[in-house]
Design a protein around this motif. Structure first.
Motif, short mmCIF file in Angstrom:
data_model
loop_
_atom_site.label_atom_id
_atom_site.label_comp_id
_atom_site.label_asym_id
_atom_site.label_seq_id
_atom_site.Cartn_x
_atom_site.Cartn_y
_atom_site.Cartn_z
N ARG A 155 0.83 -1.20 0.00
CA ARG A 155 0.00 0.00 0.00
C ARG A 155 0.87 1.25 0.00
NH1 ARG A 155 -5.38 -0.39 3.62
NH2 ARG A 155 -6.32 -2.24 2.61
N MET A 156 0.31 2.31 -0.57
CA MET A 156 0.93 3.63 -0.51
C MET A 156 -0.18 4.64 -0.29
SD MET A 156 3.24 5.65 -3.34
CE MET A 156 1.82 5.97 -4.39
N GLY A 157 0.05 5.60 0.64
CA GLY A 157 -0.96 6.59 0.96
C GLY A 157 -0.40 7.99 1.06
N ASN A 158 -1.26 9.00 0.86
CA ASN A 158 -0.86 10.40 0.97
C ASN A 158 -2.11 11.22 1.29
OD1 ASN A 158 0.06 13.09 0.55
ND2 ASN A 158 1.67 12.31 -0.82
N ASP A 159 -2.31 11.52 2.59
CA ASP A 159 -3.53 12.23 3.00
C ASP A 159 -3.52 13.70 2.59
OD1 ASP A 159 -4.39 9.89 4.07
OD2 ASP A 159 -3.69 10.34 6.10
N GLU A 160 -2.37 14.36 2.70
CA GLU A 160 -2.27 15.80 2.45
C GLU A 160 -1.86 16.12 1.02
OE1 GLU A 160 -3.19 17.90 4.62
OE2 GLU A 160 -3.47 16.44 6.24
N LEU A 161 -1.62 15.14 0.23
CA LEU A 161 -1.17 15.30 -1.17
C LEU A 161 0.13 16.09 -1.26
CD1 LEU A 161 -4.58 16.01 -2.99
CD2 LEU A 161 -3.36 13.85 -2.72
N THR A 162 1.00 15.92 -0.27
CA THR A 162 2.33 16.54 -0.29
C THR A 162 3.37 15.43 -0.20
OG1 THR A 162 2.36 16.78 2.12
CG2 THR A 162 1.44 18.61 0.82
N TYR A 163 4.55 15.79 -0.67
CA TYR A 163 5.61 14.80 -0.68
C TYR A 163 5.97 14.34 0.73
CZ TYR A 163 10.12 12.63 -1.69
OH TYR A 163 11.16 11.76 -1.79
N GLU A 164 5.92 15.26 1.70
CA GLU A 164 6.29 14.92 3.06
C GLU A 164 5.29 13.99 3.73
OE1 GLU A 164 6.16 17.87 1.81
OE2 GLU A 164 8.28 18.53 1.75
N ASP A 165 4.07 13.92 3.20
CA ASP A 165 3.04 13.10 3.83
C ASP A 165 2.99 11.69 3.25
OD1 ASP A 165 0.86 12.99 5.75
OD2 ASP A 165 -0.43 12.76 3.99
N LEU A 166 3.94 11.35 2.40
CA LEU A 166 3.95 10.05 1.75
C LEU A 166 4.17 8.93 2.79
CD1 LEU A 166 3.77 8.83 -1.11
CD2 LEU A 166 6.26 8.88 -1.18
N GLN A 167 3.44 7.86 2.68
CA GLN A 167 3.58 6.73 3.60
C GLN A 167 3.37 5.42 2.84
OE1 GLN A 167 0.05 6.34 6.25
NE2 GLN A 167 -0.53 8.34 5.40
N TYR A 168 4.02 4.36 3.35
CA TYR A 168 3.96 3.02 2.74
C TYR A 168 3.48 2.01 3.79
CZ TYR A 168 7.01 5.27 -0.68
OH TYR A 168 7.56 6.13 -1.60
N ALA A 169 2.90 0.93 3.26
CA ALA A 169 2.44 -0.11 4.19
C ALA A 169 2.49 -1.48 3.50
CB ALA A 169 1.01 0.17 4.66
N LEU A 170 2.75 -2.48 4.29
CA LEU A 170 2.73 -3.88 3.83
C LEU A 170 1.69 -4.62 4.67
CD1 LEU A 170 3.87 -6.27 2.21
CD2 LEU A 170 5.50 -6.63 4.08
N ARG A 171 0.60 -5.04 4.01
CA ARG A 171 -0.48 -5.73 4.71
C ARG A 171 -0.51 -7.20 4.30
NH1 ARG A 171 -6.69 -3.67 5.11
NH2 ARG A 171 -5.58 -2.07 6.31
N VAL A 172 -0.59 -8.05 5.28
CA VAL A 172 -0.70 -9.49 5.03
C VAL A 172 -1.99 -10.00 5.68
CG1 VAL A 172 1.78 -9.87 4.83
CG2 VAL A 172 0.69 -10.06 7.07
N ARG A 173 -2.64 -10.90 4.98
CA ARG A 173 -3.85 -11.50 5.51
C ARG A 173 -3.58 -13.00 5.70
NH1 ARG A 173 -8.75 -9.36 5.59
NH2 ARG A 173 -8.14 -7.77 4.06
N PRO A 174 -3.41 -13.46 6.92
CA PRO A 174 -3.09 -14.87 7.16
C PRO A 174 -4.28 -15.77 6.88
CG PRO A 174 -3.47 -13.75 9.24
CD PRO A 174 -3.51 -12.69 8.17
N GLY A 175 -3.96 -17.02 6.54
CA GLY A 175 -5.02 -17.99 6.32
C GLY A 175 -5.71 -18.35 7.63
N ASN A 176 -6.97 -18.67 7.53
CA ASN A 176 -7.73 -19.06 8.70
C ASN A 176 -7.24 -20.42 9.19
OD1 ASN A 176 -9.74 -20.06 10.46
ND2 ASN A 176 -11.31 -18.81 9.47
N PRO A 177 -6.63 -20.49 10.40
CA PRO A 177 -6.08 -21.78 10.85
C PRO A 177 -7.15 -22.84 11.03
CG PRO A 177 -6.06 -20.15 12.62
CD PRO A 177 -6.42 -19.43 11.38
N TRP A 178 -8.37 -22.44 11.42
CA TRP A 178 -9.45 -23.43 11.56
C TRP A 178 -9.84 -24.01 10.19
CZ3 TRP A 178 -9.50 -18.73 14.22
CH2 TRP A 178 -9.36 -18.84 15.60
#
Length: 412
Positions: free
Chosen positions: A67-90
């Motif tokens: 993921r990549m996000g920017n709430d203020e639409l400025t270069y300084e507000d740039l943020q990155y994210a790595l999201r993982v969704r694990p499998g349901n163990p049951w």
């Protein structure tokens, strides 16, 4: 009840074995053993081979998202994210249990197919022995009738000649020839079917001793005292288990949430990294129809299992009682033949001074007819015995036994 050995299903026509493996198989036991080499069970092995964990196991991580996000639409507000969704163990665990149950179901289906294959071969072998012995008796009767007609033809001018008796003898010849032709057709057909399965040029079962009626009674009495697992009941029970496991998989079919690592490269914070998680609460299931369908299948199979258990118990009792009744009837028939004592009467007439050869031949013809009655009675017992073995699941029980043999030899 299984159909009698005189009526075999069309299933015979398309069950074959590997010809390269069958060329050396000639004995009755080897013929019965081909039930486990039949091509109609190959697809079960293919399915079991396919059912390896890598082909059905749910992944530990179901989804990886950058993921990549920017709430203020400025270069300084740039943020990155790595999201993982694990499998349901049951769901992973229940899915493994479901396919393990499916694998066992395939094994039981294969076992039931073996049972059907073996039953078909028992019926074929029994029909072969019956028609072979019947052929010999019909030929004997034809020979006696032909000798009667020949004696009459040699004494056409005699005062003792009776045209009506002569015509009846010739008609009896016609009937005997017709019976012989029908017997030969049946014998040739069943022999061709057996030779096709074992892939040999000619059968050589002349010296095979068939089980005696008294032995059948002892074997049957021993079998009914043992605990026999029905292949049909085991399969239905396992199918119900498969439906139950599939329903459990459906119930566990929901996302458990996610885990996310965040990176803020240009913010004035003590740490440029963050972490967040989400947990999914399975309050509402959107697969309720599938869950209900699996439950209905399970209930249906459980009901079928209960009914089949009752029917299996009734069938076993009926088949055993029917076998005992047929054995008693066979014994009674033998006693009645012994009371007639036609052979002694024939010998006495033959040793008398003024014996009539036609009368002797009439007695021989009567003895031949009684032999045919006893033959049919004996093979009626054998046929019912095979049905009994099928119902009690004794055919495929270990150690594998040739129940047609007099000494109950093991099949190896």
């Amino acid at each position: 009840m299984r159909t009698a050995f005189l009526f075999l299903t069309s299933f015979v026509g398309f069950v074959f074995i590997n010809p390269l493996d069958a060329r050396a198989q000639q004995t009755v036991s080897d013929f019965l053993l081909t039930a486990f080499e039949s091509r109609n069970t190959a697809h079960f092995d293919a399915q079991k081979t396919f059912l390896k964990p890598r082909n059905y196991r749910y992944p530990i991580l179901e989804e990886v998202e950058l993921r990549m996000g920017n709430d203020e639409l400025t270069y300084e507000d740039l943020q990155y994210a790595l999201r993982v969704r694990p499998g349901n163990p049951w769901r992973i665990r229940r899915n493994n249990a479901f396919f393990n149950a499916t694998r066992k179901e395939l094994e039981l289906q294969k076992r039931l197919e073996y049972k059907e294959n073996l039953m078909m071969r028992y019926e074929l072998a029994l029909q072969y022995f019956y028609n072979r012995e019947l052929k010999a008796q019909v030929e004997e009767s034809l020979d006696i009738i032909s000798r009667k007609a020949s004696i009459m033809e040699e004494n056409l001018q005699s005062e003792l000649f009776d045209g009506k008796d002569y015509s009846e003898a010739k008609l009896d010849q016609v009937e005997a020839i017709e019976n012989l032709e029908e017997t030969l057709v049946e014998l040739n057909w069943v022999q061709a079917e057996i030779e096709l399965i074992v892939d040999i040029g000619e059968l050589n079962w002349a010296d095979f001793p068939l089980i005696q009626v008294e032995t059948i009674k002892e074997v049957a009495a021993d079998i009914v005292t043992q605990s026999n697992h029905s292949a049909e009941l085991d399969l239905i029970s396992q199918q119900a288990e498969v439906a139950r496991q599939e329903g459990r998989v459906e119930k566990a079919d929901f996302d458990i949430g996610y885990a996310q690592i965040e990176y803020f490269p240009f913010t004035n914070r003590k740490s440029n990294y963050g972490f967040s998680v989400g947990l999914t609460l399975p309050i509402f299931n959107d697969n309720k129809p599938q869950i209900a369908e699996r439950k209905l299948e399970e209930l249906e199979l459980e009901g079928e299992l209960e009914f089949e258990q009752y029917r299996d118990s009734i069938n076993k009792t009926r088949e055993y009682e029917h076998l005992k009744n047929i054995i008693a009837q066979h014994r009674l028939m033998i006693k009645k033949v012994e009371v007639l004592n036609l052979e002694v009467m024939q010998n006495n007439l033959a040793n008398s001074e003024d014996f009539d050869p036609l009368t002797i031949l009439d007695l021989q013809e009567g003895i031949a007819k009684l032999d045919e009655v006893i033959l049919k009675s004996r093979f009626r017992v054998l046929s019912q015995f095979v049905d009994f073995l099928y119902t009690y699941d004794a055919l495929t029980r270990s150690p594998l036994t040739n129940y047609l043999s007099e000494d109950l030899m093991l099949i190896e």
